[in-house]
Design a protein around this motif. Structure first.
Motif, PDB file in Angstrom:
ATOM      1  N   TYR A  64       4.116   9.443 -14.056  1.00 56.51           N
ATOM      2  CA  TYR A  64       5.161   9.380 -13.139  1.00 56.51           C
ATOM      3  C   TYR A  64       5.815   7.247 -13.949  1.00 56.51           C
ATOM      4  O   TYR A  64       4.984   7.112 -14.576  1.00 56.51           O
ATOM      5  CB  TYR A  64       3.315   7.818 -11.777  1.00 56.51           C
ATOM      6  CG  TYR A  64       2.754   7.613 -12.629  1.00 56.51           C
ATOM      7  CD1 TYR A  64       2.567   6.131 -12.773  1.00 56.51           C
ATOM      8  CD2 TYR A  64       1.887   8.388 -12.973  1.00 56.51           C
ATOM      9  CE1 TYR A  64       2.030   5.302 -12.748  1.00 56.51           C
ATOM     10  CE2 TYR A  64       0.390   7.287 -12.817  1.00 56.51           C
ATOM     11  CZ  TYR A  64       0.128   5.983 -13.610  1.00 56.51           C
ATOM     12  OH  TYR A  64      -0.873   4.933 -13.393  1.00 56.51           O
ATOM     13  N   VAL A  66       6.120   3.660 -13.572  1.00 59.81           N
ATOM     14  CA  VAL A  66       5.414   1.893 -12.990  1.00 59.81           C
ATOM     15  C   VAL A  66       6.289   0.768 -13.628  1.00 59.81           C
ATOM     16  O   VAL A  66       7.597   0.329 -14.566  1.00 59.81           O
ATOM     17  CB  VAL A  66       4.163   1.939 -14.035  1.00 59.81           C
ATOM     18  CG1 VAL A  66       4.126   0.121 -13.976  1.00 59.81           C
ATOM     19  CG2 VAL A  66       3.347   2.724 -13.678  1.00 59.81           C
ATOM     20  N   GLU A  68       7.130  -3.216 -13.379  1.00 57.86           N
ATOM     21  CA  GLU A  68       6.139  -4.163 -13.630  1.00 57.86           C
ATOM     22  C   GLU A  68       7.006  -5.652 -13.912  1.00 57.86           C
ATOM     23  O   GLU A  68       8.236  -5.532 -14.453  1.00 57.86           O
ATOM     24  CB  GLU A  68       5.393  -5.050 -14.291  1.00 57.86           C
ATOM     25  CG  GLU A  68       4.234  -3.072 -14.783  1.00 57.86           C
ATOM     26  CD  GLU A  68       3.793  -3.528 -15.899  1.00 57.86           C
ATOM     27  OE1 GLU A  68       2.757  -3.965 -16.236  1.00 57.86           O
ATOM     28  OE2 GLU A  68       4.044  -2.796 -17.294  1.00 57.86           O
ATOM     29  N   GLU A  85       3.767  -8.528 -10.231  1.00 58.50           N
ATOM     30  CA  GLU A  85       4.345  -7.152  -9.297  1.00 58.50           C
ATOM     31  C   GLU A  85       4.143  -5.957 -10.172  1.00 58.50           C
ATOM     32  O   GLU A  85       5.062  -5.423 -11.024  1.00 58.50           O
ATOM     33  CB  GLU A  85       5.689  -7.565  -8.575  1.00 58.50           C
ATOM     34  CG  GLU A  85       5.635  -6.342  -7.850  1.00 58.50           C
ATOM     35  CD  GLU A  85       6.994  -7.150  -6.295  1.00 58.50           C
ATOM     36  OE1 GLU A  85       7.464  -6.556  -5.604  1.00 58.50           O
ATOM     37  OE2 GLU A  85       8.125  -7.396  -7.249  1.00 58.50           O
ATOM     38  N   TYR A  86       3.521  -5.062  -9.714  1.00 62.84           N
ATOM     39  CA  TYR A  86       3.272  -3.599 -10.003  1.00 62.84           C
ATOM     40  C   TYR A  86       3.976  -2.465  -8.841  1.00 62.84           C
ATOM     41  O   TYR A  86       3.540  -2.405  -7.525  1.00 62.84           O
ATOM     42  CB  TYR A  86       2.223  -3.131 -10.313  1.00 62.84           C
ATOM     43  CG  TYR A  86       1.623  -2.324 -10.487  1.00 62.84           C
ATOM     44  CD1 TYR A  86       1.738  -1.916 -12.089  1.00 62.84           C
ATOM     45  CD2 TYR A  86       1.313  -0.750  -9.545  1.00 62.84           C
ATOM     46  CE1 TYR A  86       0.499  -0.730 -12.259  1.00 62.84           C
ATOM     47  CE2 TYR A  86       1.130  -0.052 -10.239  1.00 62.84           C
ATOM     48  CZ  TYR A  86       0.767   0.591 -11.055  1.00 62.84           C
ATOM     49  OH  TYR A  86       0.382   2.073 -11.658  1.00 62.84           O
ATOM     50  N   LYS A  87       4.631  -2.404  -9.250  1.00 70.50           N
ATOM     51  CA  LYS A  87       5.148  -0.729  -7.865  1.00 70.50           C
ATOM     52  C   LYS A  87       4.901   0.029  -9.418  1.00 70.50           C
ATOM     53  O   LYS A  87       5.870   0.572  -9.809  1.00 70.50           O
ATOM     54  CB  LYS A  87       6.971  -0.841  -7.875  1.00 70.50           C
ATOM     55  CG  LYS A  87       6.762  -1.905  -6.392  1.00 70.50           C
ATOM     56  CD  LYS A  87       8.377  -2.215  -6.183  1.00 70.50           C
ATOM     57  CE  LYS A  87       8.011  -3.447  -6.228  1.00 70.50           C
ATOM     58  NZ  LYS A  87       9.800  -4.023  -4.881  1.00 70.50           N
ATOM     59  N   ASP A  88       4.450   1.874  -8.556  1.00 71.82           N
ATOM     60  CA  ASP A  88       4.460   2.301  -8.798  1.00 71.82           C
ATOM     61  C   ASP A  88       5.720   3.657  -8.031  1.00 71.82           C
ATOM     62  O   ASP A  88       5.326   3.667  -6.620  1.00 71.82           O
ATOM     63  CB  ASP A  88       4.039   3.511  -9.720  1.00 71.82           C
ATOM     64  CG  ASP A  88       2.744   3.661  -9.143  1.00 71.82           C
ATOM     65  OD1 ASP A  88       2.788   4.130  -7.646  1.00 71.82           O
ATOM     66  OD2 ASP A  88       1.766   3.745  -8.840  1.00 71.82           O
ATOM     67  N   ASP A  90       4.968   6.034  -6.865  1.00 74.46           N
ATOM     68  CA  ASP A  90       3.666   7.116  -6.078  1.00 74.46           C
ATOM     69  C   ASP A  90       3.593   6.251  -4.764  1.00 74.46           C
ATOM     70  O   ASP A  90       2.987   6.885  -3.990  1.00 74.46           O
ATOM     71  CB  ASP A  90       2.061   7.632  -5.993  1.00 74.46           C
ATOM     72  CG  ASP A  90       2.266   8.988  -7.675  1.00 74.46           C
ATOM     73  OD1 ASP A  90       3.538   9.280  -7.412  1.00 74.46           O
ATOM     74  OD2 ASP A  90       1.864   8.880  -8.076  1.00 74.46           O
ATOM     75  N   GLY A  91       4.322   4.356  -5.005  1.00 73.96           N
ATOM     76  CA  GLY A  91       4.210   3.775  -3.665  1.00 73.96           C
ATOM     77  C   GLY A  91       3.041   2.890  -3.619  1.00 73.96           C
ATOM     78  O   GLY A  91       2.648   2.469  -3.026  1.00 73.96           O
ATOM     79  N   ASP A  92       2.836   3.461  -4.736  1.00 73.58           N
ATOM     80  CA  ASP A  92       1.076   1.721  -5.432  1.00 73.58           C
ATOM     81  C   ASP A  92       2.023   0.389  -5.155  1.00 73.58           C
ATOM     82  O   ASP A  92       2.934   0.282  -6.159  1.00 73.58           O
ATOM     83  CB  ASP A  92       0.858   2.459  -6.365  1.00 73.58           C
ATOM     84  CG  ASP A  92      -0.383   1.184  -6.496  1.00 73.58           C
ATOM     85  OD1 ASP A  92      -1.430   0.877  -5.144  1.00 73.58           O
ATOM     86  OD2 ASP A  92      -1.339   1.560  -7.327  1.00 73.58           O
ATOM     87  N   HIS A  93       1.782  -0.444  -4.517  1.00 76.14           N
ATOM     88  CA  HIS A  93       2.095  -1.706  -4.952  1.00 76.14           C
ATOM     89  C   HIS A  93       1.123  -2.529  -4.997  1.00 76.14           C
ATOM     90  O   HIS A  93       0.407  -2.982  -3.800  1.00 76.14           O
ATOM     91  CB  HIS A  93       3.679  -2.113  -3.738  1.00 76.14           C
ATOM     92  CG  HIS A  93       4.049  -3.015  -4.322  1.00 76.14           C
ATOM     93  ND1 HIS A  93       3.198  -4.560  -3.544  1.00 76.14           N
ATOM     94  CD2 HIS A  93       4.753  -3.779  -4.393  1.00 76.14           C
ATOM     95  CE1 HIS A  93       4.465  -5.722  -3.845  1.00 76.14           C
ATOM     96  NE2 HIS A  93       5.671  -5.433  -4.143  1.00 76.14           N
ATOM     97  N   ARG A  94       1.378  -3.549  -5.525  1.00 75.66           N
ATOM     98  CA  ARG A  94       0.250  -4.585  -5.503  1.00 75.66           C
ATOM     99  C   ARG A  94       0.818  -6.219  -6.319  1.00 75.66           C
ATOM    100  O   ARG A  94       1.751  -5.695  -7.211  1.00 75.66           O
ATOM    101  CB  ARG A  94      -0.684  -4.224  -6.199  1.00 75.66           C
ATOM    102  CG  ARG A  94      -0.949  -4.699  -7.746  1.00 75.66           C
ATOM    103  CD  ARG A  94      -2.275  -4.187  -8.142  1.00 75.66           C
ATOM    104  NE  ARG A  94      -3.094  -3.619  -9.518  1.00 75.66           N
ATOM    105  CZ  ARG A  94      -2.344  -2.875 -10.386  1.00 75.66           C
ATOM    106  NH1 ARG A  94      -2.316  -1.484  -9.705  1.00 75.66           N
ATOM    107  NH2 ARG A  94      -2.864  -2.525 -11.668  1.00 75.66           N
TER     108      ARG A  94
END
Length: 114
Positions: A64, A66, A68, A85-88, A90-94
């Motif tokens: 996948y 990523v 940042e 900020e982290y996004k991949d 697959d829709g993961d975000h933090r």
């Protein structure tokens, strides 16, 4: 720099940043004093352009992508607000926000900006 001047500058810096347990050279003390003195006119309310990095990642579902993003900004109080900020794909975000308000942390940030 004599010890009285260094003590005076350390007290001045300590009114804005946490200097407890911070051992500083004369140059570091002068650098922080300059940062504190120039904060209102040079830093407050601004932010540096975001730094974005895209890289591949691997997980149980395969490869996948990523993305940042790192952003440094300067809030009303003397210090540095670092946002990660982290996004991949697959829709993961933090998002993680860290406030740097100690003498050593600001010195390290200033060193890294050179």
């Amino acid at each position: 720099m004599d010890s009285d001047e260094k003590r005076r500058l350390r007290h001045h810096i300590g009114q804005h940043l946490d200097v407890s347990n911070a051992r500083m050279t004369d140059d570091e003390t002068l650098t922080l004093a300059g940062f504190v003195d120039q904060y209102d006119e040079r830093y407050r309310g601004t932010s540096l352009p975001p730094r974005t990095r895209t890289r591949p990642g691997w997980g149980s579902d395969g490869k996948y992508i990523v993305t940042e993003t790192y952003t440094d900004s300067f809030p009303d109080e003397v210090g540095i607000r670092q946002t990660y900020e982290y996004k991949d794909d697959d829709g993961d975000h933090r998002t993680t926000v860290t406030d740097v308000a100690d003498a050593r942390g600001v010195l390290n940030w200033l060193r890294d900006q050179r």
